[in-house]
Every structure is written in C-alpha cells, then in structure tokens.
Design an enzyme around this catalytic site. Structure first.
Site, PDB file in Angstrom:
ATOM      1  N   GLU A 196      -7.710  -4.805  -0.364  1.00 57.48           N
ATOM      2  CA  GLU A 196      -8.236  -5.559  -1.492  1.00 57.48           C
ATOM      3  C   GLU A 196      -8.046  -7.065  -1.340  1.00 57.48           C
ATOM      4  OE1 GLU A 196      -6.282  -3.583  -4.704  1.00 57.48           O
ATOM      5  OE2 GLU A 196      -7.883  -2.112  -4.924  1.00 57.48           O
ATOM      6  N   HIS A 241       0.847  -1.187   0.000  1.00 59.01           N
ATOM      7  CA  HIS A 241       0.000   0.000   0.000  1.00 59.01           C
ATOM      8  C   HIS A 241       0.882   1.236   0.000  1.00 59.01           C
ATOM      9  CE1 HIS A 241      -2.967   3.005   1.308  1.00 59.01           C
ATOM     10  NE2 HIS A 241      -3.875   2.169   0.858  1.00 59.01           N
TER      11      HIS A 241
END
Length: 401
Positions: A332, A272
């Site tokens: 996700e 991320h």
C-alpha cells in the site's frame, strides 16, 4: 467420565483443541494460484515470480487473468479472446448503470462497488465480473466528481480503458503499462482476508456474485485494502514543508513519524501480517513509479523522492520501537504514490485494488467449487455452563409486573 462435571468436560475439550486466533499457520486449502513466502519476501503467481511477471514490459491484466483462470500465460489469440470478453463485460455493465438504483451515489467507493456488483446476474462468468468491477468503479468516481460516466471503448485493454473512463481522456501507453503493472501485482496474494471470504461463501454452494460481494466487503477494511489513501495523507503532511521537489528538510519526516507513534497511531503503509522483510510488491511498484518519472519527470519524481525518504525514516523509527517485530514497507505504501502519479483520486484507490484483485477472487471461487467442501471451523465457547453456580436463564427468571 461419570464423576466429572460438565464444566470439567468442556475444559478438557478446550485443551484438546488449541486456539488459532486469526487462523495464523492454519492451512485451509491447497492452491495452484499463488504462494506468499513471508520469510524471504517472495510472491509467486501460478509459477511466476511477481517481480518478473509485473516487471518492465511484463504481463498485462488480461495476461494474468489467463494465468490465474487457465493455469498458463495466454498465447496471442487467447489473450485477445480474454481482452474481448472483459471489454464486453465493461460494456454490459455500462449499459445497466441506469438500473442500479442509488448504488453509485454512496459516499464510499467500496460501498458503491459492493452494491453495484450485487446487481449482476448470479451466473456471470469471470470476464464479465472483471469488466463490470472496472466500469462500476470508474462510473462511481466520475459521478462523485460531478461528471457523467464515460462509456468504455471495446478496442482498448482494461488498463488503458480504465484510466480513460476515470479521467475522461486517453491514457498514454506508458501510463497504461504501469497500471497493468499494478493490477498484475495485486491480482492474487495467498489466502488473504477477502479471498478467504470469497472461498467461504463459495464453499456453501452460493454463487460467484455473492462471493465477490463478500470479498469487496472484506477488502474495504483498513487492515486489508483500505489504507493506500491515508499513505498519501501522510506524505502530504510531511511534504508540506518541502517546497518544490526533492526530499523533505532534514529531520522533518522523523519528527512527524515520532509524533504519530507517540500519539499511539499507526504508520500507514508499513508492516504486513505475513512478510518479515520488505513486501516484494513494494519493490515492483517503486520501480514502476521510477519508469513513469523517466517519461514525465517533475512532480512524479519529487513524490517518489519524498516517499523514499519517509520510508527510510519510518523503518528506522519502527525498528527502534519494535526491534523484534520487522515492520517494513508493504504494497500500500507505493500503491498510493503510483496511483496518484497516474491521476487517480485517492478515494478510488481501494476500488482500484478491487479491479486488480477480482482476477484472483474469480480464480479462487473456481478452485473452491472444485474442492467441494464446506469451510466450517470450530470456535471455543467461553460462556457459562448450564446448571453452574451463578448461571440463570433470563427467560426463567420471575419478572415483577
């Protein structure tokens, strides 16, 4: 600076204005909506830790709308008013499905959603927009499957009605509750790309629909919200040798991941831009899948076991390759597992992300309007300098006939 050339003057300006590629570390707004602490792995939504807000028995989507739009979790009467307004938005959107042209015929759900939302009136309030996004996403999914869209039920909260409109059958309370967990978890997340896009459009004085359409376009990108589906593709590939239930055979996840990395491909659902530790939203959604598994067991529990094994293998492989660059599971990774467990097709994962994130977009649009300042960053010109050697204008160059 009488003795300096134009190139030298421009060069001085470049030195004086440091480049912030990707805008990392650049603060563009003050917000009461959310804070992302990448070092500690914390996400705060209007004063509430996301792990508490979206935990077992936590807030509904309507609750987080009240929180983001009004600054506090709504009392019972206000929650019911928000639920009714969003339900009316779903109904109004369903009534105009026949007037959307070919919007819902698009092959990609985000393309369909972008085109459908663009048909809304520019003065649509947040509840109408939120309801419409859910209706349009569900209707697109039904049509893609060759089935008729299902009319919304105004008596239901959005999570239960969304599952019903997509699947054509009523959702259990446990399923609706876990979809609420997901929608609350993804409702806002700092100055992410789609939120920034919405705020930039709003800062020009444009309307909310234009801002939301821009946000949907940004969310479509695989570096932002377009990766949950490929996570399932990865789990399918690794789990093919697993058989019925349980973790994959020893070493299978590691071998698959090493092959992907060796081919120069990304491991989807890992890493991320902000978090240096595990994404706290991944933990929220992992626990949500656990709860679903306890109510139904079977395939849901097996998929979670596989996902956990793959996460461990991916984290170890990435740590070995990039010891100075933390790459842990992001939202996700477990989004894919949860939405699959809820019976949503993977083509609908990104539109479902938009169903949750629209709550934050609408709040940021309002906040940016109140700020009342055009967002207009600078750029660094690296082209030729007029009059410099080797620079000629094509328009002034004689052309042979």
């Amino acid at each position: 600076m009488p003795n300096m050339s134009m190139a030298e003057v421009i060069g001085m300006k470049h030195v004086a204005a440091p480049l912030a590629s990707g805008l990392e570390g650049v603060v563009v707004a003050e917000t009461r909506l959310s804070e992302v602490d990448g070092e500690r792995g914390k996400l705060t939504l209007s004063g509430h830790d996301v792990e508490e807000l979206a935990g077992d028995g936590g807030a509904t989507f309507e609750d987080v709308c009240g929180l983001l739009w009004g600054g506090a979790l709504p009392a019972a009467a206000e929650r019911e008013a928000i639920r009714g307004a969003i339900a009316e938005g779903r109904a109004r959107a369903f009534a105009v499905l026949g007037r959307l042209g070919d919007a819902l015929q698009a092959g990609d759900g985000m393309d369909a959603l972008r085109a459908a939302v663009a048909h809304l009136g520019s003065d649509a309030p947040p509840a109408a927009i939120a309801g419409a996004v859910a209706t349009f996403a569900a209707a697109w999914s039904r049509r893609r499957a060759g089935e008729a869209p299902v009319a919304p039920d105004p008596a239901l909260r959005l999570s239960a009605d969304y599952l019903r409109m997509v699947r054509g059958a009523a959702a259990s309370e446990a399923e609706a509750r876990e979809l609420d967990t997901y929608l609350v978890t993804v409702s806002d997340h700092g100055m992410n790309a789609s939120t920034f896009a919405a705020r930039v459009v709003t800062s020009t004085g444009s309307d909310a629909i234009s801002a939301v359409v821009a946000a949907i376009g940004a969310l479509k990108g695989p570096l932002h919200g377009g990766a949950p589906g490929p996570v399932l593709d990865m789990l399918d590939a690794i789990g093919a040798a697993t058989g019925e239930g349980g973790a994959p055979p020893a070493g299978s996840a590691e071998r698959w991941i090493q092959a992907e990395l060796g081919a120069g491909r990304r491991i989807m659902g890992m890493g991320h831009r902000i978090y240096r530790v595990r994404d706290p939203r991944a933990a929220v959604l992992e626990r949500s899948i656990e709860r679903l598994g306890r109510t139904s067991g079977g395939a849901r529990g097996a998929r979670l076991a596989l996902a956990r094994a793959v996460e461990r293998a991916a984290e170890a492989a990435l740590r070995a390759r990039h010891p100075d660059r933390p790459l842990r599971a992001n939202v996700e990774f477990y989004t894919a597992v949860l939405l699959d467990a809820l019976g949503l097709p993977r083509t609908l994962f990104s539109p479902t992300f938009a169903v949750g994130r629209v709550a934050g977009w609408c709040a940021h649009i309002d906040e940016q309007r109140r700020a009342g300042r055009l967002i207009r960053p600078s750029s660094r010109y690296i082209g030729g300098v007029p009059g410099a050697a080797g620079v000629r204008s094509a328009a002034l160059t004689p052309q042979s006939s």
